[in-house]
Structures are given as structure tokens and as C-alpha cells.
Write an enzyme that holds these catalytic residues in place. Structure first.
Site, PDB file in Angstrom:
ATOM      1  N   GLY A 129     -11.647 -12.335 -15.352  1.00 44.48           N
ATOM      2  CA  GLY A 129     -12.700 -11.751 -15.413  1.00 44.48           C
ATOM      3  C   GLY A 129     -12.874 -11.228 -17.749  1.00 44.48           C
ATOM      4  O   GLY A 129     -12.628 -12.108 -18.253  1.00 44.48           O
TER       5      GLY A 129
ATOM      6  N   GLU B 101     -10.092 -12.060  -4.239  1.00 44.87           N
ATOM      7  CA  GLU B 101     -10.764 -10.926  -5.545  1.00 44.87           C
ATOM      8  C   GLU B 101     -10.970  -9.467  -4.568  1.00 44.87           C
ATOM      9  O   GLU B 101     -11.670  -8.794  -3.937  1.00 44.87           O
ATOM     10  CB  GLU B 101     -11.449 -10.894  -6.303  1.00 44.87           C
ATOM     11  CG  GLU B 101     -11.164 -12.046  -7.245  1.00 44.87           C
ATOM     12  CD  GLU B 101     -12.760 -12.004  -7.619  1.00 44.87           C
ATOM     13  OE1 GLU B 101     -11.823 -11.996  -9.621  1.00 44.87           O
ATOM     14  OE2 GLU B 101     -14.224 -11.916  -8.018  1.00 44.87           O
TER      15      GLU B 101
ATOM     16  N   HIS C 191     -19.289 -14.617  -5.310  1.00 49.87           N
ATOM     17  CA  HIS C 191     -18.088 -13.510  -6.774  1.00 49.87           C
ATOM     18  C   HIS C 191     -18.684 -12.103  -5.793  1.00 49.87           C
ATOM     19  O   HIS C 191     -19.820 -11.707  -5.132  1.00 49.87           O
ATOM     20  CB  HIS C 191     -18.910 -13.576  -7.567  1.00 49.87           C
ATOM     21  CG  HIS C 191     -17.914 -12.656  -8.536  1.00 49.87           C
ATOM     22  ND1 HIS C 191     -18.350 -11.670  -8.940  1.00 49.87           N
ATOM     23  CD2 HIS C 191     -16.761 -12.902  -8.481  1.00 49.87           C
ATOM     24  CE1 HIS C 191     -17.364 -10.735  -9.765  1.00 49.87           C
ATOM     25  NE2 HIS C 191     -16.812 -11.647 -10.021  1.00 49.87           N
TER      26      HIS C 191
END
Ligand code: PGA
Length: 239
Positions: A222, A159, A87
């Protein structure tokens, strides 16, 4: 069926998570594969639920003397089915590197946990037209350590770093092109197919529009996933 992955990051207290679970238990989510990724502390709260649970991180080492770490074997023993790797917050804040990601993915695959490998460009890289180059590099520098059978067990989350928590998203055609490129790299380099999720400021309003992009296999969410009502709406919008 789309995958809806809720990444709670370092949010919610114990009473918040108990309420969240109770409400979620009453929801019909049969139109999607739902994955909740709470804080490590709360994995046990989701024992026995009829959706999957995931982990925000995993140690790159096997079980043993490593204070503060959590092993893939321990996650497996808690019924964890998915784990985030690479991430952007782990890349940029915790300074984790490709070596860490490779080892983490190995530990996860050894324990039958699906790695969700996150990639994406920064705003300056986007502005310099480097998105495709960054995506290819981030994939190959880690995936070259695996064979196609292992790679087919991994999910990629696209992302863009500038879209995370910012309220901004790429255009539909930008998302489509990036996902197409990712799937092509996997096909050409490793002769296999994998699922690609989109993540970055997904919310109940823009998910309707994102759902018109034909090659998205799901979402990594998120901020909006912390609010149960928003989760409910997002689940309802999935095709
Ligand atoms: P966001 O986070 O939905 O709050 O932008 C996404 C993520 O970091 O996975």
C-alpha cells in the site's frame, strides 16, 4: 517469479498518476510480475503498459442498473487482470461480508480476472492466539462455495490487519508459519495449490529481509507503492 502488487487505495491525483506511469514505463521490471492497482478513475491511464493492472474492488452483480458500481465485465474490457477482494478496509469500514466476497469472486472468475483474496488477523486475535483459527475460517467460509478448479485461479494475500499501514510486521517465522498453514488448508480442503502474497507495511528496507522467507510468492504493498522511488527500490530487491 514474484508478484509485486501496488495498491494505491484512494490516493494520488491525475497529474500524480500521469507522472508515476511515465516513470514506471522506463523501469526494467523483468525480474517480477508487476501489478499496479490505481483508483478506478485512472485505469485508462495504464492502457498499453507492459505490466498488469488491477482493480481495488468489483461489484458482486452483473452489469446493469447499479449506480456507482463497476462490474467485472467492465474491468475486463479495460484489460484488468487482477482484482482485490475482502481487503480489511472493505471488511471493516465498508462492512462487506463473506456473501459479497463469494459473489465478487464468482463475477471475476467468469470474466477471467484473478481475484486476490485478502485475509488476516487483528491484533487482539493475534494476542489471543487465534491467528490460525481466523485464517482457516476466512478461507473456508468463502472457498467452500467453489470447486478446486476455481480455487486454483485465486491468489491469497495474507495481511495481518495490525500490520497494515502501521510500520509493524510479523516476524519472519510468523509469516512463514501463516503462509504454510494457508497453503496446507488449500491442499487438504480443496486439493489444489495457490499463490500466497504477504502484505502489511512492506517497504524498501524490510523487503530485503522478507525476501529470505522461502514460501512467499509476492507482496501486496500500500503506502510504499505510492512513492515511485520506493517502488523502484522494492522492484530491485526482488529475487
Ligand atoms: P500498507 O498497506 O503497505 O500501507 O501497509 C497494505 C495493504 O493495505 O494492502
Amino acid at each position: 517469479m514474484k508478484l509485486l502488487v501496488a495498491n494505491h487505495k484512494m490516493n494520488l491525483t491525475y497529474s500524480n498518476i500521469m507522472e508515476y506511469r511515465e516513470k514506471l514505463d522506463a523501469v526494467d521490471h523483468s525480474n517480477c510480475d508487476l501489478v499496479i492497482i490505481p483508483s478506478f478513475l485512472y485505469l485508462g491511464v495504464f492502457d498499453g503498459v507492459n505490466y498488469s493492472i488491477g482493480s481495488q474492488n468489483v461489484s458482486n452483480k452483473n452489469m446493469g442498473s447499479l449506480t456507482g458500481e463497476v462490474s467485472a465485465e467492465q474491468l475486463k474490457s479495460m484489460n484488468v487482470k487482477y482484482a482485490l477482494v475482502a481487503h480489511s478496509e472493505r471488511r471493516n469500514i465498508m462492512k462487506e461480508k463473506n456473501f459479497d466476497f463469494t459473489e465478487k469472486i464468482k463475477r471475476l472468475i467468469e470474466n477471467n480476472i484473478t481475484p486476490i483474496f485478502c485475509i488476516g488477523e487483528s491484533l487482539s486475535e493475534k494476542n489471543m492466539n487465534l491467528t490460525n483459527h481466523i485464517l482457516k475460517d476466512e478461507i473456508e467460509l468463502v472457498f467452500n462455495n467453489f470447486n478446486s478448479t476455481d480455487i486454483s485461479k485465486i491468489i491469497i494475500a495474507y495481511e495481518p490487519i495490525w500490520a497494515i499501514g502501521s510500520g509493524l510486521t510479523p516476524t519472519n517465522s510468523e509469516i512463514y508459519s501463516s503462509i504454510k498453514l494457508i497453503k496446507e488448508i488449500i491442499k487438504v480442503d480443496y486439493n489444489t495449490d495457490i499463490k500466497v502474497l504477504y502484505g502489511g507495511s512492506v517497504n524498501p528496507n524490510n523487503i530485503v529481509n522478507l525476501e529470505t522467507i522461502s514460501n512467499i510468492d509476492g507482496y501486496l504493498i500500500g503506502g510504499a507503492s505510492l512513492d515511485f522511488e520506493k517502488m523502484l527500490k522494492m522492484i530491485g530487491e526482488l529475487k
